[in-house]
Design a protein around this motif. Sequence first.
Motif, mmCIF file in Angstrom:
data_model
loop_
_atom_site.group_PDB
_atom_site.id
_atom_site.type_symbol
_atom_site.label_atom_id
_atom_site.label_comp_id
_atom_site.label_asym_id
_atom_site.label_seq_id
_atom_site.Cartn_x
_atom_site.Cartn_y
_atom_site.Cartn_z
ATOM 1 N N THR A 199 0.939 -1.135 0.274
ATOM 2 C CA THR A 199 -0.283 -0.119 0.006
ATOM 3 C C THR A 199 1.041 1.049 0.249
ATOM 4 N N LEU B 217 1.078 5.433 0.482
ATOM 5 C CA LEU B 217 0.112 7.007 0.361
ATOM 6 C C LEU B 217 0.895 7.339 0.103
ATOM 7 N N SER C 48 -3.059 10.386 -2.165
ATOM 8 C CA SER C 48 -3.790 9.532 -2.972
ATOM 9 C C SER C 48 -3.152 7.736 -2.176
ATOM 10 N N LYS C 49 -4.334 7.004 -1.515
ATOM 11 C CA LYS C 49 -4.033 5.381 -1.649
ATOM 12 C C LYS C 49 -4.381 4.899 -2.726
ATOM 13 N N SER D 89 -3.320 0.616 -3.241
ATOM 14 C CA SER D 89 -2.962 -0.678 -2.740
ATOM 15 C C SER D 89 -2.200 -1.875 -4.033
ATOM 16 N N ASP E 277 -7.716 3.778 -3.240
ATOM 17 C CA ASP E 277 -9.104 3.945 -2.128
ATOM 18 C C ASP E 277 -9.521 5.885 -2.422
#
Length: 630
Positions: A114, A116, A139-140, A142, A162
């Motif tokens: 993940t 970030l 932004s996130k 994964s 996400d």
Amino acid sequence: MRTAQLLATLAALTVFSAQAADWLYLTVPGDTLSGIGQTYLKNPKDWPKIQSANKVSLPKHLPANSRLKIPVELLKVTPASVNVVAVKGNARFKRADGPFQPLKSGDVLNGGETVLTGLATSVSYQFADKTQLTQQASSKLSFGRLASYGKTGMVATEISLDSGRLEASATKQLAPAGGFRVHTPVAVAGLRGTGFRLNVAEDGKSMRNEVTEGAVAVSAQGQEVKVDAGFGTYAEQGKPPAAPISLLAKPDVSGLPNRIMRLPFSLTWPENASARAWRVQLSDSADFLTLLRDEMVAQPSVQWEADLPDGDYFLRIRGIDQYGLEGFNAEHAFSLSARPLPPMPVKPALGERIQQHAIDLFWHAAEGAQGYVLQLAPTPEFGQGMIERRLLASESTRETLPSGEWHWRIASLDAQGQPRAFSPHRAFRVQPPPAVPTLLPQSEQMVTTKPEVTLQWQASAEALAYRVQVAADAEFGQTVADQRTTETSLQTRLPAPGKWHWRVAALGVDDVAQGFSKSGSWRYQPLPLQPGQPQARVEGALLIASWSGRTNTPYRLEVSRNAQFTPMISSHVVHMPEARLPIPEAGKYWLRVIALDAEKQESTPSPATSIEVAQEYRPWWLLLPLIFVR
């Protein structure tokens, strides 16, 4: 946890779908089933399954250009690592349940990570199939299943956005197992060779997708919308995707400069009536792998400050419509060559008024400047009447300028002695105060018997007005008059007898003055009160005269043979309003009285009184010793 479960489920569905499909292999001369198994199969000994599925009779003698169906589940599957190509700003990542740590260029992701990104941060990735993707600020993202099917060229990629934004240029995905899917909280975007953008709201409740090349299938709530190049869609939580919407055309950037030589600088492009805002991105590479600026602006313009180094830059601008969809990119390359920067002007300050013709100019030195070019002009256009000076690497200089408005600016000289951009110009005014006035000689010291007085002085060049003060003391602490006039004289009225002082100042623009003149003075001494008409009578050998007046005041009694008192035959001073004189010889006489003060000022003569002397006596002046004065 939710993202990980979603990716795991989707990965399983992807595998199940791939198991139900076949990959087609085109034979080449010399191929054998065992050789194909050795190259492409997880278990090389499974080649008889290919023989059975394709009803091959001679496994060692395959005809060229024949198509063989190979079940996807038999193919080799290897991890398809993702390379971190570029990182700008603050980006962190973690593997599975490990701690977050800084992400840097050169890191390799294998799935399960993940990432970030913080404010003003971007990360660019390259996938195994050469797909380029940029994760943008806040932004996130994964990474789920990253699988490569051996030498088939098929790569299966599953990622989850996400929140935040990403932009990608995906390589064409090969069927049946290859595919690139992006999962969001509200929809799934599946693509096969395309240029696309995704934007997921911070709360995860809405998504926007724009397609610039190829096509994207967006699925949500059991419905799928195919979005072709030039269109976009959006989806909200619990709702199917919207029908495709045409993207805004690229902005017109033809008017933007190719070379910029000052900082800060602003760029403006034509407005589009359909655009509610614009996305502006700046990079130092033509592929925009690193974003130096990524801003959304409400007007078709942007300004950047002085923290950009000189160099070549690439600008990308796109309009944003009423649905929040971002249109086609307009790109523009330019070079920034602003160093050395202009020095910072210090003094004269903007709007400053300077009270002398010798002007000291100061500025802060500019880094790297080999000298400076100073310009002064009476107009902001720096045209006619401009003065230009080339200066050494100093921080001040002095100029002598005539009165009036002036503008100044300064530029740095580079190593070749060429001037760079000028600083913003500053206006100031050279306005020395008028000279201190000179009191006219007859006005410096006066004595007046009337309260009205006229004060006079010489005109001062460039004086717009004058300020006149009158006071009872030489220090002007008890000012009784403070008047303004545009003339070189002033009539004033004094409140009381006594000694008075006055001075005058010449006023220029904004009433600026050098100061007051030296003070002049005068005495206001009213004439004594006119005595009343004398009453005269003869008593014996004396002439007795009396009049109305004050005691202890000097009076002069004048006697003449005519009313014009020319000549006078007698003039005598007494200190009370009465006099006794010897009787003059027979004849007609006129008498009048004049009051005197301590300064020997004379009052207006009293009305004259006539008297007849009938008897003849000795000449009265022979009897002077007999005069009795009471």
